[in-house]
Design an enzyme around this catalytic site. Structure first.
Site, short mmCIF file in Angstrom:
data_model
loop_
_atom_site.label_atom_id
_atom_site.label_comp_id
_atom_site.label_asym_id
_atom_site.label_seq_id
_atom_site.Cartn_x
_atom_site.Cartn_y
_atom_site.Cartn_z
N PRO A 2 73.48 -40.54 37.57
CA PRO A 2 73.24 -42.17 36.23
C PRO A 2 71.68 -42.63 37.02
O PRO A 2 72.04 -43.28 38.64
CB PRO A 2 74.33 -42.78 36.34
CG PRO A 2 75.46 -42.01 36.69
CD PRO A 2 74.62 -41.21 38.01
N GLU A 3 70.41 -42.72 37.24
CA GLU A 3 69.30 -43.57 37.50
C GLU A 3 69.55 -44.76 36.56
O GLU A 3 70.43 -44.82 35.23
CB GLU A 3 68.82 -42.68 37.55
CG GLU A 3 68.39 -42.41 39.05
CD GLU A 3 67.24 -42.56 39.69
OE1 GLU A 3 66.12 -43.27 39.67
OE2 GLU A 3 67.02 -41.16 40.23
N HIS A 91 89.66 -34.93 36.32
CA HIS A 91 88.02 -36.46 36.72
C HIS A 91 88.63 -37.98 35.57
O HIS A 91 87.29 -38.62 36.03
CB HIS A 91 86.98 -36.23 37.50
CG HIS A 91 86.99 -35.61 38.42
ND1 HIS A 91 87.71 -35.12 39.43
CD2 HIS A 91 86.76 -33.93 38.92
CE1 HIS A 91 88.02 -33.98 40.71
NE2 HIS A 91 86.97 -33.33 40.35
N ARG A 110 83.14 -37.40 42.25
CA ARG A 110 82.76 -37.61 43.48
C ARG A 110 83.21 -39.28 43.52
O ARG A 110 83.20 -39.70 44.62
CB ARG A 110 81.30 -37.59 44.06
CG ARG A 110 80.65 -36.69 43.34
CD ARG A 110 79.84 -36.29 43.86
NE ARG A 110 79.20 -36.48 45.43
CZ ARG A 110 78.08 -36.74 46.43
NH1 ARG A 110 76.67 -36.86 45.58
NH2 ARG A 110 77.53 -37.17 47.72
#
Length: 269
Positions: A2-3, A91, A110
DNA sequence: ATGACAACCTGTGGGC
DNA sequence: TGCCCACAGGTTGTCA
């Protein structure tokens, strides 16, 4: 993943599904994120209605009745609406279960993302942030002003959240290309006129990317599961060694602050 | 204040 | 096919 456009896309995707709903429970399967998820979070959030879904920088802010749930997607996070009973995948760290049988599911391989519960609008992670890139406050004059005396490369300068928020590696590369500025040029040695072009490029690119649902790299999907289509329009990011779409020269790649910068040495000075 | 850099994690793709 | 290394969209903390 994501930006800013991806975060905004996520916000818009989940907003209609969460605002007006009530949080039934919060299930934390993995509390060890960028910062530990506070143990008291589920108990405090449970029972509260979701009043608004806002965004500040790349933080999603879900206003509850007495607190605000602050979510950051980090590098690989996503937030999706799905039935609360849907089988969990690897996750799937947190579920925010809603009173309509759906849940907001936070997945982040992550674990660079985070989840906080704020008792007010204040939080150390939110103070000291620069202006929103799409606000009127952010313009060429602001960049020029903040760049006085700075010897750092302009690429790193515009990615500094104290200067302006929400400009990540993809859009920094793209904006510098659009403005014709070499990424390694010292921030303090760029004219006001060129900063006006750069600020404009940042706005235009972010708006266009938001409109198209973000930039899909790998498998980014917004809150409603739709992919983004901005990737097709990237001019330099991910195109090292390929021909510049403007002059046909070969795009070069350098590393700045351990991030890759791709640029055209002919079009960017 | 600024800047350089390590750190937090896992997954993937390229090269051998 | 399999292994190892480099690298990936972000940010913060530390140290000079």
């Amino acid at each position: 993943m994501p930006e800013l456009p991806e975060v905004e896309t996520t916000r818009r995707g989940i907003e209609p599904h969460v605002v007006g709903r009530r949080v039934v429970s919060v299930i934390v399967r993995q509390a060890s994120l960028r910062w530990p998820v506070e143990a008291a979070l589920p108990k405090v959030a449970a029972g509260q209605a979701v009043l608004r879904a806002r965004r500040r920088a790349k933080y999603l802010l879900l206003d509850l009745e007495t607190h605000t749930l602050m979510v950051h997607l980090g590098m690989s996070g996503s937030l999706r609406v799905m039935p609360a009973g849907a089988p969990t995948l690897f996750h799937d760290h947190v579920d925010i279960v809603l009173d309509d049988g759906n849940c907001l599911r936070y997945n982040d391989p992550r674990r660079f993302g985070s989840l906080h519960l704020l008792s007010s609008d204040e939080h150390p992670l939110l103070s000291n942030l620069g202006p929103e890139p799409l606000s009127a406050e952010f313009d060429g004059a602001w960049l020029y002003h903040r760049a006085r005396g700075r010897r750092a490369a302009v690429k790193q300068f515009i990615m500094d959240g104290h200067v302006v928020v929400g400009v990540g590696n993809i859009y920094a590369n793209e904006a510098l290309f659009m403005a014709g500025i070499h990424p390694a040029r010292a921030a303090g040695r760029i004219s006001l006129e060129r900063y006006r072009r750069l600020a404009e490029a940042i706005k235009v690119l972010l708006l266009a990317a938001i409109e198209q649902g973000g930039t899909t790299l790998r498998d980014f999907v917004g809150g409603d599961g739709k992919p983004g289509y901005f990737a097709q329009q990237l001019r330099v990011y991910g195109r090292a060694q390929l021909a510049c779409r403007q002059c046909a020269g070969i795009l070069r790649e350098i590393r700045q602050g351990n991030r890759s910068s791709v640029y055209c040495s002919n079009c960017q000075r």
